[in-house]
Scaffold this motif. Structure first.
Motif, PDB file in Angstrom:
ATOM      1  N   VAL D  19       0.834  -1.204   0.000  1.00  0.00           N
ATOM      2  CA  VAL D  19       0.000   0.000   0.000  1.00  0.00           C
ATOM      3  C   VAL D  19       0.865   1.248   0.000  1.00  0.00           C
ATOM      4  O   VAL D  19       0.656   2.179  -0.796  1.00  0.00           O
ATOM      5  N   MET D  20       1.864   1.251   0.877  1.00  0.00           N
ATOM      6  CA  MET D  20       2.689   2.448   0.987  1.00  0.00           C
ATOM      7  C   MET D  20       3.453   2.716  -0.301  1.00  0.00           C
ATOM      8  O   MET D  20       3.542   3.858  -0.766  1.00  0.00           O
ATOM      9  N   THR D  21       4.024   1.666  -0.869  1.00  0.00           N
ATOM     10  CA  THR D  21       4.771   1.870  -2.112  1.00  0.00           C
ATOM     11  C   THR D  21       3.828   2.313  -3.222  1.00  0.00           C
ATOM     12  O   THR D  21       4.181   3.178  -4.042  1.00  0.00           O
ATOM     13  N   GLY D  22       2.622   1.736  -3.226  1.00  0.00           N
ATOM     14  CA  GLY D  22       1.672   2.129  -4.254  1.00  0.00           C
ATOM     15  C   GLY D  22       1.363   3.617  -4.154  1.00  0.00           C
ATOM     16  O   GLY D  22       1.438   4.353  -5.156  1.00  0.00           O
ATOM     17  N   ALA D  23       1.069   4.080  -2.934  1.00  0.00           N
ATOM     18  CA  ALA D  23       0.740   5.492  -2.770  1.00  0.00           C
ATOM     19  C   ALA D  23       1.933   6.362  -3.140  1.00  0.00           C
ATOM     20  O   ALA D  23       1.805   7.364  -3.848  1.00  0.00           O
ATOM     21  N   SER D  24       3.126   5.954  -2.679  1.00  0.00           N
ATOM     22  CA  SER D  24       4.313   6.759  -2.969  1.00  0.00           C
ATOM     23  C   SER D  24       4.567   6.823  -4.458  1.00  0.00           C
ATOM     24  O   SER D  24       4.925   7.879  -4.990  1.00  0.00           O
ATOM     25  N   SER D  25       4.414   5.696  -5.145  1.00  0.00           N
ATOM     26  CA  SER D  25       4.746   5.721  -6.564  1.00  0.00           C
ATOM     27  C   SER D  25       3.688   6.508  -7.335  1.00  0.00           C
ATOM     28  O   SER D  25       4.009   7.171  -8.314  1.00  0.00           O
ATOM     29  N   LEU D  26       2.444   6.484  -6.844  1.00  0.00           N
ATOM     30  CA  LEU D  26       1.431   7.338  -7.465  1.00  0.00           C
ATOM     31  C   LEU D  26       1.836   8.798  -7.351  1.00  0.00           C
ATOM     32  O   LEU D  26       1.801   9.568  -8.304  1.00  0.00           O
ATOM     33  N   PHE D  27       2.247   9.143  -6.123  1.00  0.00           N
ATOM     34  CA  PHE D  27       2.621  10.527  -5.873  1.00  0.00           C
ATOM     35  C   PHE D  27       3.845  10.916  -6.691  1.00  0.00           C
ATOM     36  O   PHE D  27       3.910  11.977  -7.308  1.00  0.00           O
ATOM     37  N   ALA D  28       4.837  10.009  -6.725  1.00  0.00           N
ATOM     38  CA  ALA D  28       6.059  10.304  -7.470  1.00  0.00           C
ATOM     39  C   ALA D  28       5.772  10.391  -8.957  1.00  0.00           C
ATOM     40  O   ALA D  28       6.344  11.213  -9.662  1.00  0.00           O
ATOM     41  N   GLY D  29       4.851   9.553  -9.435  1.00  0.00           N
ATOM     42  CA  GLY D  29       4.553   9.534 -10.863  1.00  0.00           C
ATOM     43  C   GLY D  29       3.857  10.794 -11.320  1.00  0.00           C
ATOM     44  O   GLY D  29       3.861  11.114 -12.502  1.00  0.00           O
TER      45      GLY D  29
END
Lengths: 112, 485, 247, 464
Positions: D19-29
């Motif tokens: 979940v955390m990586t998903g949210a972070s990568s969304l934000f980074a993307g």
């Protein structure tokens, strides 16, 4: 007899070491190395001593031969030592050409 | 295959190359390559042949000079042939075949290395150490045009000669006390020698090998020689030459000193720890990339000496494993940094900006090797560090183990500096560029070797082999029995 | 400054004495109880094993011949290295030598020196001497050439390439003899067991491989030492280079 | 790497990592720069290694996973600030090295130390090693700087997951009650809050709150009871979600206004009301307002610590501070508008809002979850009991009231407050001095070198 020869060998060794540690001339350093080597070789040769021994050439005329093994080591080690000295002198020639000196304390471009 | 061929093959190369030069100048290059392949293959065949004992002249081991192949020998033969082949290929690319005398010296040092590894006779060990050292002084000083090379070669010579003298004293005292020179027999009779003689023998041999291997306090020549020599030679020095002296230390420690006293191993632990700390702390302060790598080698030598000092089969396994890992990684580091330093025409780390854009693959390989040396998991350096830590823990050597793990952080710190520079902003002037296909290929192979070695603990035969090296080496009685059978 | 130097000397003296004291402690002086170990075997077995009269030569070239190969290789390495150190530069060779009288005298002496050297080499298994000693005497000829006739004469007479060839051939000969022993006798440098004639003790042809190895070593050492001298002297003869080091 | 059949703890950690990586990568993307796709590789590598760590069955493979995840995070942080990333890497390596040392002491060639409680002699070493990762007091020197200087997605991952790996290790390590650890936890909780109150950099403020909240977790797991462990795990999840959300909203502020300094913000509440709303979700959760995830986890923690009255008092104080500091953040960061504040310069994409919405939804779900499904081993109705409600409300109300009464007291300063990290540079200089001496001792004088060798030889003779 034997203690004297061992003692002499060690004294020669120490003189060589002292030379290396206290002399600044590169040639003297090499002389010191040769002296140390000489001391060790005297030590080895002395260990082959046999009271009243004869040279180890067949037939052994007149008694027990001395131990030939240290002799062969000494021969080998002398040759090796000579090679080392030759190489050291060659290096000194090169160093003198580069640095214009043979003072060991001035040849310290590489440090730290 | 008779073990002596591993020594004779490079000797033949060294003796015939001058003839090629005199009579068929054009064939020198071909001869160098062919003899290189031949020497490497012979050594590998000898290693693959398994355990063997052969005595020169067909005498009994006591009378003649014995060559012994056991698992430790096998490991180091493989290490030496890998290292020498890699360095030879790099040298062929860097120097060409013009300086044929360099190749003569190269093959002489190869023969002597194999001789040191194979011999079972103490005086013969000394003789081979001399050939090895003389050749080493000279390859360090090649080409003799730069003052650094001459000074480094000369200092190496003085240190090496003093070290050889100490070795000779040790051997002389051992001979005087026992009248024997075969290591297996000495292992039996030497413990009966008087206490004072024994301490002279052990002390002189240990210090002689310390000087040859670059352990404190005999390490002073090492950074000079490694940083002044040409790139293929630096790689060879760090990858193989230092390891050979450590091989001798392992062999003598467990054969001759092991029976004597535990204090020898304490001395090894002590000096190993000091070496490790000093190497890391000095590397931390270097501006010159090759000098940094050289001090890192000092630190790794300390690591291996600590592993030997653990005095257990696990320790020897760790030492051998680490020797392999360090060979693969440090040779790669030296080769890469040589290429990069040539691009910038400087070895100063501060000048090395922007090289990642310039040679991305080399820089990535540098990162891999650096991570391996620093002991970042799951690379090979980490694996051998783990073996070492476990061995040290079993021995109860907590301070050396703590120094090893602290060294990881320090080495990561100082390896980050060149890496940061590589990835950093570029200098204004465009770097020189010369293609290095052979060096590139070797670096790739070394990187592959690093990865394979990282998997070694998980590959059954390799792991078993490593553990067997430790078991066989520590078991001196087995060695004695095999030689004297 | 002076105090500093004296302190240095004192330290050097102390260290030397301390090391000497430990070495002295380590010397074991026990009453002589007869020669034991491999040495005894060498003394009593030389005649039977090798047929040589000189036990030291038998050890050097047969029992421990491998050491000798290594030792000769050290010289070989040194020679090669010194040549490498002084390579790649054109030095001016001097061609003026000493006076005519000396040159004539030298010319008369040369054959005898060579003869003496050869006898030392080929009689190595019978009497003290051998390849190293004979080779060294042999090398004095070229040294004398250099000194008396100048190095360019020496280079013209015995060109560096010839020396190179002789040296390498000697080394190869040594290795080849060893390999013959390996093929026919099962081990490197096997002597009589590989079929080399043992001969009658005391005769010139005796001792199997020992005289052959002596000749090989003689070639190697003779040519090697003269190369060594030549390499080093040619740099000193250059007037621009030869300011003697101040000592 | 040796793996194990995952238990609930491991599975929770893996789910959290995803979940955390998903949210972070969304934000980074959503960042409006090119090459962002390649930037995502280290993020997902981190996720992979984090999952491997959670699956490890021995301490050795735990360390391997830990160091690998550190390396992948290092490559992300590098893009934010080079020097900070080096500090991060070296600090983490040091911690892992201590851990490795401790592990080797317990291992042998026959078998590695299994992941779990260790011999008591090694316990302190393990705590130190894991403490660097989990930012125990004194070992937290790397955390504020790293969290604030790193790119926002890395900060969210750091606070949301990376530090939790240390906590995960502690969870596996602590089997029995450990009073020193409890004390450490309380100290952490209070120290973090005090420091947070004094900060003016939004991300730094959040970083100190991470320390404070980790203190709650450490206090919970130090009890060693099943309830304590569950509480710790629950708070790991809750904190990861809401702190990730808060970091992302702080990062959004930075993206909008080009600054993280609370002195220079204050109109986001009107410019981006949705962002403010999302922030309020996170802030109320961290403050422990009733019916949020923070409320639930803090209740559970307090009930795990019922027989430790002073500890609960300490945690209540920390909760009060938390409320105060988020009042400050919300007021100065979003609401205290004044005409001279700059216009937004950047732009928040849908992906960024999506990332925050994801975390906000997860926070809400975790907050509501225990009410819907009785997952937690609590007596029926504890969550709705008046005492719990009062306990949770007191710090919140008190905080708001205090903030309203003395607004000047909590105004953002302009100077940074000293912490352990400020001691690093002088300490480094102090240590470098003997190093220089060491280097100077390599004088290049051959005679001195040889004398040293001879002296060493004599010393060896003496010792043999």
């Amino acid at each position: 007899m034997l203690p004297i020869s061992y003692g002499t060998a060690i004294v020669v060794f120490c003189i060589g070491l002292y030379t290396i540690l206290s002399k600044r001339n590169l040639f003297k350093t090499v002389i010191g190395l040769s002296l140390m080597e000489g001391g060790v070789l005297m030590l080895i040769t002395s260990s082959g001593y046999v009271p009243g021994g004869v040279p180890a050439l067949l037939p052994f005329a007149g008694g027990e031969p001395v131990n030939p093994l240290p002799h062969s080591f000494t021969l080998t080690a002398i040759v090796i030592g000579a090679a080392d000295v030759a190489l050291a002198l060659a290096f000194i020639i090169k160093i003198h050409r580069r640095y214009g000196t043979v003072d060991i304390d001035k040849i310290r471009g590489l440090r730290g | 295959m008779n073990p002596v061929l591993a020594i004779v093959a490079p000797f033949l190369a060294a003796f015939t190359i001058p003839l090629f030069f005199v009579f068929r100048k054009k064939w020198v290059g071909t001869a160098v390559i062919l003899f290189g392949v031949l020497s490497a293959l012979t050594a590998l065949f000898v290693a693959a042949g398994g355990e063997a004992v052969t005595v020169m002249g067909g005498w009994q081991p006591e009378v003649g000079i014995a060559l012994v192949v056991d698992s430790l020998t096998t490991a180091f033969l493989i290490l030496a042939s890998l290292g020498f082949s890699a360095s030879l290929s790099a040298a062929a690319e860097t120097f060409g075949y013009g300086p044929w005398r360099f190749y003569v010296l190269f093959f002489l040092s190869w023969a002597a290395t194999n001789g040191i590894i194979l011999t079972g006779d103490l005086f013969n060990l000394f003789v081979f150490f001399e050939i090895f050292s003389v050749a080493a002084y000279l390859v360090v000083a090649y080409p003799p045009r730069s003052w650094q090379a001459i000074e480094a070669g000369f200092k190496y010579l003085i240190f090496g000669t003093v070290g050889a003298l100490f070795l000779l004293i040790g051997i002389a005292y051992a001979f005087m006390a026992t009248g024997q020179l075969n290591m297996a027999i000495l292992a039996r009779v030497l413990p009966r020698a008087p206490e004072a003689t024994l301490s002279v023998v052990i002390g002189c041999l240990v210090v002689g090998l310390f000087i040859k291997s670059g352990t404190v306090p005999g390490h002073f020549w090492l950074p000079d020689a490694h940083s002044s020599a040409q790139t293929p030679v630096s790689a060879l020095l760090s990858g193989v030459f230092v390891k050979v002296s450590l091989y001798a230390l392992i062999r003598l420690a467990f054969l001759l000193f092991g029976s004597a006293d535990d204090r020898v191993f304490f001395v090894l632990l002590l000096f190993g720890t000091v070496t490790l700390c000093l190497g890391h702390l000095m590397a931390f302060q270097q501006e010159d990339i090759k000098r940094l790598l050289a001090y890192s080698t000092v630190a790794q030598v300390g690591t291996i000496v600590i592993a030997i000092g653990c005095a257990s089969s696990g320790g020897v396994t760790a030492a051998v494993y680490h020797a392999f890992n360090h060979m693969a990684a440090k040779m790669g580091l030296f080769l890469v940094s040589g290429v990069l330093a040539e691009d910038r025409a400087s070895r100063d780390i501060a000048q090395m900006g922007g090289l990642f854009r310039h040679r991305p693959l080399f820089v990535l390989a540098f990162c891999l090797f650096a991570a391996s040396i620093a002991g970042i998991p799951p690379l090979n350096g980490f694996m051998s560090k783990w073996f070492l830590l476990v061995a040290a823990a079993e021995r109860g050597a907590l301070i050396p183990a703590a120094a090893v793990v602290a060294g990881t952080v320090l080495s990561a710190a100082y390896y980050l500096r060149p890496i940061t520079a590589f990835f950093g902003p570029a200098e204004t002037e465009p770097p020189h560029h010369r293609p290095h296909p052979v060096t590139g290929a070797i670096v790739a192979l070394l990187a592959l070797l690093c990865l394979v070695l990282a998997l070694a603990p998980y590959i059954g035969p390799l792991k078993e082999g490593l553990l067997a090296v430790g078991r066989d080496t520590v078991n001196g009685a087995r060695y004695i029995e095999r030689v004297l059978r | 400054m002076r105090v500093h130097r004296n302190l240095q000397r004192l330290g050097a003296l102390g260290l030397s004495l301390a090391l000497g004291w430990w070495l002295w402690q380590g010397v074991t002086i026990s009453p002589f109880q007869g020669i034991t170990g491999p040495a005894a075997r060498y003394i009593h077995g030389t005649a039977r094993d090798t047929g040589a009269a000189n036990v030291v030569a038998a050890i050097l070239f047969d029992y421990r011949g491998f050491d000798t190969l290594g030792e000769a290789s050290v010289i070989y390495t040194t020679v090669c290295g010194v040549a490498l150190l002084f390579a790649k530069r054109r030095y001016r060779r001097s061609s003026h030598g000493l006076s005519f009288i000396v040159k004539r005298g030298m010319a008369l002496l040369v054959p005898f020196i060579l003869l003496y050297a050869s006898s030392i080499i080929v009689m190595g298994h019978l009497s003290p001497g051998g390849g190293f000693q004979g080779g060294a005497v042999m090398a004095t000829v070229t040294v004398l050439f250099c000194v008396i006739y100048g190095s360019s004469f020496e280079a013209a007479r015995v060109s560096p390439k010839v020396k190179e060839t002789i040296e390498s051939s000697g080394a190869l000969l040594f290795t080849a003899i060893g390999l013959i022993g390996l093929v026919t006798g099962g081990a490197f440098l096997t002597n009589s067991a590989a079929g080399f004639p043992r001969g009658m003790m005391g005769h010139l042809v005796s001792g199997g491989t020992i005289p052959l190895l002596n000749i090989a070593v003689g070639m190697k050492v003779g040519a090697g030492l003269s190369t060594l001298f030549y390499s080093m002297v040619k740099i000193l003869e250059d007037p621009t280079e030869s300011s003697p080091p101040e000592v | 790497m040796t793996m194990t059949r995952p238990d609930n703890l491991s599975l929770t950690m893996i789910a959290l990592a995803l979940v955390m990586t998903g949210a972070s990568s969304l934000f980074a993307g959503s960042r409006d720069k090119e090459g962002s796709r390649r930037d995502l590789v280290p993020l997902w590598l981190f996720c992979l290694f984090a999952c491997l760590t959670a699956l490890a069955s021995t301490w050795l493979s735990f360390i391997i996973g830990l160091e690998l995840s550190t390396l992948s995070l290092f490559t992300i942080i590098r893009k934010g600030d080079e020097a900070t990333s080096r500090l991060y890497l070296l600090a983490q390596l040091a911690g892992a090295s201590v851990l490795l040392f401790a592990t080797s002491l317990g291992s042998s060639f026959e078998g590695n130390l299994p992941l779990g409680p260790v011999p008591p002699g090694l316990f302190p070493l393990f705590v130190i090693g894991l403490g660097v990762k989990a930012a125990l007091p004194g070992l937290h020197f790397w955390l504020p700087r790293t969290h604030s200087q790193a790119p926002t997605e890395a900060s969210a991952l750091l606070s949301g997951y990376a530090v939790k790996m240390g906590i995960y290790g502690l969870l596996r390590l602590v089997g029995d009650p450990s009073p020193p650890l409890l004390l450490l936890g309380i100290v952490m909780a209070l120290y973090g809050v005090v420091q947070a109150l004094l900060q003016h950099d939004a991300k730094r403020l959040l970083a100190y709150h991470t320390i404070s909240q980790l203190g709650f977790i450490v206090a919970a797991l130090s009890t060693g009871t099943p309830l304590g462990r569950t509480a710790a795990l629950f708070h790991i999840v809750a904190h990861a979600l809401f702190k990730g959300l808060l970091f992302l909203s702080a990062g959004s502020l930075e993206r909008l206004y080009g600054s993280r300094d609370l002195n220079g913000l204050g109109r986001a509440g009107r410019d981006a009301p949705l962002l403010f709303g999302l922030f309020l979700v996170g802030a109320s959760a961290i403050a422990g307002c009733p019916f949020t995830s923070g409320y639930v986890s803090k209740i559970v923690i307090k009930s795990a610590l019922t027989d430790q009255g002073q500890a609960v008092l300490g945690l209540q104080l920390a909760g009060l501070g938390t409320t105060l500091s988020f009042c400050k953040f919300g007021y100065y960061g979003f609401w205290k508008s004044s005409g001279d504040r700059p216009e937004p310069r950047g732009f928040l994409g849908r992906q960024a809002y999506g990332a925050m919405a994801l975390l906000a939804a997860a926070t809400a779900l975790v907050g509501a979850g225990p009410l819907l499904y009785p997952l937690l081993p609590l007596p029926e109705g504890t969550l709705l009991a008046p005492k719990a409600l009062v306990d949770a409300t007191i710090p919140v109300i008190a905080g708001i009231v205090l903030f309203a009464l003395f607004p000047g007291l909590f105004r953002p300063r302009h100077k940074d407050v000293a912490d352990v990290e400020n001691a690093l540079a002088p300490l480094g200089r102090l240590l470098l001095f003997p190093l220089t001496l060491l280097r100077l001792s390599h004088t290049g004088r051959l005679r001195a070198y040889i004398a040293l060798i001879v002296a060493a030889l004599i010393a060896i003779f003496h010792s043999l």
